[in-house]
Design a protein around this motif. Structure first.
Motif, short mmCIF file in Angstrom:
data_model
loop_
_atom_site.label_atom_id
_atom_site.label_comp_id
_atom_site.label_asym_id
_atom_site.label_seq_id
_atom_site.Cartn_x
_atom_site.Cartn_y
_atom_site.Cartn_z
N GLN A 283 -58.96 -93.85 -18.98
CA GLN A 283 -58.44 -92.52 -18.76
C GLN A 283 -59.50 -91.80 -17.95
N ILE A 284 -59.11 -91.16 -16.85
CA ILE A 284 -60.13 -90.59 -15.98
C ILE A 284 -60.84 -89.45 -16.70
N ALA A 285 -60.08 -88.54 -17.33
CA ALA A 285 -60.71 -87.43 -18.04
C ALA A 285 -59.93 -87.13 -19.31
N ASP A 286 -60.59 -87.28 -20.46
CA ASP A 286 -59.93 -86.93 -21.72
C ASP A 286 -60.31 -85.49 -22.06
N ILE A 287 -59.62 -84.52 -21.44
CA ILE A 287 -59.94 -83.12 -21.72
C ILE A 287 -59.05 -82.66 -22.87
N ASN A 288 -59.55 -81.68 -23.65
CA ASN A 288 -58.78 -81.32 -24.84
C ASN A 288 -57.63 -80.36 -24.53
N ILE A 289 -57.37 -80.15 -23.24
CA ILE A 289 -56.21 -79.33 -22.89
C ILE A 289 -55.28 -80.14 -21.99
N LEU B 248 -50.82 -74.37 8.45
CA LEU B 248 -50.00 -74.41 7.24
C LEU B 248 -48.96 -75.52 7.33
N PHE B 249 -48.51 -75.81 8.55
CA PHE B 249 -47.53 -76.88 8.74
C PHE B 249 -48.12 -78.22 8.29
N ILE B 250 -49.42 -78.40 8.54
CA ILE B 250 -50.07 -79.64 8.12
C ILE B 250 -50.43 -79.57 6.63
N LEU B 251 -50.79 -78.36 6.17
CA LEU B 251 -51.20 -78.19 4.77
C LEU B 251 -50.05 -78.52 3.81
N GLY B 252 -48.81 -78.20 4.22
CA GLY B 252 -47.65 -78.38 3.33
C GLY B 252 -47.54 -79.78 2.75
N PRO B 253 -47.33 -80.80 3.59
CA PRO B 253 -47.21 -82.16 3.04
C PRO B 253 -48.48 -82.63 2.36
N ALA B 254 -49.66 -82.17 2.85
CA ALA B 254 -50.90 -82.59 2.21
C ALA B 254 -50.95 -82.09 0.77
N LEU B 255 -50.55 -80.82 0.57
CA LEU B 255 -50.55 -80.26 -0.78
C LEU B 255 -49.54 -80.97 -1.66
N ALA B 256 -48.36 -81.27 -1.09
CA ALA B 256 -47.33 -81.95 -1.88
C ALA B 256 -47.88 -83.27 -2.41
N MET B 257 -48.58 -83.99 -1.55
CA MET B 257 -49.15 -85.28 -1.94
C MET B 257 -50.27 -85.09 -2.97
N LEU B 258 -51.14 -84.10 -2.72
CA LEU B 258 -52.29 -83.88 -3.60
C LEU B 258 -51.84 -83.54 -5.02
N THR B 259 -50.91 -82.58 -5.14
CA THR B 259 -50.49 -82.18 -6.48
C THR B 259 -49.75 -83.32 -7.16
N ALA B 260 -49.08 -84.17 -6.37
CA ALA B 260 -48.38 -85.30 -6.99
C ALA B 260 -49.37 -86.26 -7.62
N VAL B 261 -50.50 -86.50 -6.95
CA VAL B 261 -51.45 -87.51 -7.44
C VAL B 261 -52.36 -86.95 -8.52
N MET B 262 -52.63 -85.61 -8.47
CA MET B 262 -53.64 -85.00 -9.35
C MET B 262 -53.35 -85.18 -10.83
N THR B 263 -52.06 -85.22 -11.17
CA THR B 263 -51.70 -85.31 -12.59
C THR B 263 -52.22 -86.58 -13.25
N SER B 264 -52.39 -87.64 -12.46
CA SER B 264 -52.76 -88.92 -13.04
C SER B 264 -54.14 -88.89 -13.70
N ALA B 265 -54.90 -87.80 -13.48
CA ALA B 265 -56.28 -87.76 -14.00
C ALA B 265 -56.34 -87.73 -15.52
N VAL B 266 -55.37 -87.13 -16.18
CA VAL B 266 -55.51 -86.97 -17.63
C VAL B 266 -54.65 -87.96 -18.42
N ILE B 267 -53.96 -88.86 -17.72
CA ILE B 267 -53.07 -89.78 -18.44
C ILE B 267 -53.87 -90.94 -19.01
N PRO B 268 -53.70 -91.23 -20.30
CA PRO B 268 -54.34 -92.43 -20.85
C PRO B 268 -53.54 -93.67 -20.48
#
Lengths: 346, 165
Positions: A116-122, A81-101
């Motif tokens: 735009q990586i994915a134009d999802i309707n939500i 979990l000690f390693i998972l913490g910063p990895a998750l912080a980084m992952l969730t930070a980058v994941m948002t960029s998928a839906v931005i035009p």
């Protein structure tokens, strides 16, 4: 096993993902540099100017320094979990960029490639979902550190993010009532054709902006890492590049929330007073990206400006602002928006 | 086997596997984290059924808010595998009985499923936000409004409780 896959489509999206993620990383890297420069200017200093011309290689030097630092994992921590913490912080930070035009489409090799990586309707709900997951990186890391200061920092982060998410969500509802669409691409197209949403939703934007500061753990809301009461907050036990990931993910979050604010309220990749249709598609896309980046740079500067100007809140003031001022304001904004829409039958 | 079927099996494997991990792991914090993985894989299933709204709301509400509170409480109570008392025989018996009853209900529900009716993979539009909104605001407007008033009063209640200085 037989898989039907459109190979060109996959390659196109893969290239786009690599470009978008690495661009976000590079911009966040230079945001750390810009932060130090802005701080220096506001405090009448010179700031970093030794590494490379004008100190431009400073982020690189910082990164190399962090990589070569000794890696310390506390004895009584839970290691995975000690390693998972910063990895998750980084992952969730980058994941948002998928839906931005990031721009309109470009024309390469006889294909129209949407920037735009994915134009999802939500789209906007996806952003909201990923943002609400951002707290896990901090919470898991703080708990796994097996340190009271870290745990307190993590709990502060969790309660702060949950509290401000509510006001943020309500201010978004008012925006959605106007746009009538959850797709970010659709919102940008509407703003390109008509007016920017900031004109219709000034109060909603203000609430969203304050909540974005709180969600990014930026001053004046950086209680989770208040060093004079909690040592380093949730990252007290972290060293080397794991610490770097935590600090870095804050800058990526800042960059992404600047992009989101620009997209939702300031027309996204729409260049004001310019008719994009009069250019060739590739040129128009280039102008669009430049316009979006210009807006983002202004937001990033605002983030830094506030950090070096306003002192930190006390914890009860933070909760007071979130629950007793922002939420009623957001509710009022929603009600007023609904009333106006009903009155004008828009 | 196409990519949808592959995704279905992968997601089901993750869901069942992490559910088992959640029950068997000794540390409560690990249990909570495995439960979050279960929610994610269930959201994946929703996406396979073309119910994007349900998928993302599942993540926002369960993984993003409720599980954060769970984690919050578990972390504050500082439950550890070492300090956890061994539950007595009677509690274990009650647990087995309650779980068995739930299993019975689930099995009876599964037995009644009409196997002829195939699940609509990727094609159904019942979960899309437009269809869902139309249904909620046309056919179920009264229950929807009542529940939203309930949520609003819960939120204001939280503010009022916080105001007690």
């Amino acid at each position: 096993m037989f898989l039907t896959i459109d190979l060109a489509f996959i390659i196109e999206k893969l290239i786009l993902i690599v470009v978008v993620v690495s661009a976000s990383l590079v911009i966040a890297m230079y945001a750390t540099f810009a932060e130090r420069k802005v701080a220096a200017i506001l405090q009448d200093r010179r700031g970093p100017n030794r590494a490379g011309p004008f100190g431009l290689l400073q982020p690189l030097a910082d990164g190399i320094k962090l990589f070569f630092k000794e890696e310390i994992i506390p004895n009584f921590s839970s290691k995975a979990l000690f390693i998972l913490g910063p990895a998750l912080a980084m992952l969730t930070a980058v994941m948002t960029s998928a839906v931005i035009p990031w721009g309109d489409k470009v024309h390469f090799f006889g294909r129209d490639i949407s920037l735009q990586i994915a134009d999802i309707n939500i789209g906007i709900l996806y952003v909201f979902g990923v943002v609400s997951l951002g707290v896990y990186g901090i919470m898991i890391g703080s708990w796994a550190s097996n340190n009271k200061f870290s745990l307190l920092g993590g709990l502060r982060a969790a309660s702060q993010i949950i509290s401000y998410e509510l006001a943020m969500g309500i201010s978004l509802i008012a925006l959605l009532m106007i746009t009538g669409s959850l797709s970010l691409k659709e919102m940008v197209l509407q703003q390109q054709a008509g007016h920017w949403n900031i004109i219709y939703q000034p109060l909603g934007f203000l609430i969203f902006l304050i909540c974005a500061f709180a969600e990014c753990n930026r001053t004046p809301f950086d209680l989770p890492e208040a060093e004079n009461e909690l040592i380093g907050g949730y990252h007290t036990e972290y060293s080397s590049m794991k610490l770097g990931f935590y600090l870095f993910s804050e800058y990526i979050n800042m960059f992404i929330s600047s992009v989101i604010m620009a997209t939702l309220f300031f027309g996204g990749y729409d260049m004001p007073f310019v008719n994009e249709a009069s250019f060739s598609p590739n040129m128009a896309a280039l102008i669009g990206i430049a316009a979006l980046m210009g807006k983002v740079v202004m937001f990033l500067f605002f983030f830094m400006w506030v950090r070096w100007t306003i002192p930190r809140f006390r914890y009860d003031q933070l909760m007071h602002l979130g629950w007793r001022i922002l939420i009623p304001l957001a509710l009022f904004n929603m009600l007023a928006t609904g009333g106006v829409i009903l009155y004008f039958h828009k | 086997m196409n990519i949808t079927t592959l995704a279905f099996f992968l997601l089901s494997f993750i869901a069942v596997g992490s559910a088992i991990m959640m029950i068997t792991s000794k540390s409560p914090v690990h249990s909570v984290l495995w439960l979050i993985v279960v929610f994610f894989s269930i959201s994946g299933h929703y996406i396979l059924l073309n119910a994007q709204f349900l998928a993302v709301v599942n993540i926002i509400v369960y993984a993003g808010a409720i599980m954060v509170l769970f984690l919050f409480v578990v972390m504050l109570m500082n439950l550890n595998a070492e300090t956890e008392p061994i539950k007595n025989y009677r509690l274990q018996l009650i647990g087995v009985l309650a779980g068995g009853a739930l299993l019975l209900v689930l099995i009876s529900a599964i037995m009644r499923i009409d196997v002829e009716q195939v699940v609509q993979m990727k094609t159904g539009d019942a979960g899309l936000i437009k269809v869902l909104g139309m249904t909620l605001f046309k056919n179920y407007i009264l229950p929807f409004e009542i529940s939203s008033v309930l949520f609003l009063s819960a939120m204001i209640g939280a503010v009022i409780i916080g105001k007690k200085d």
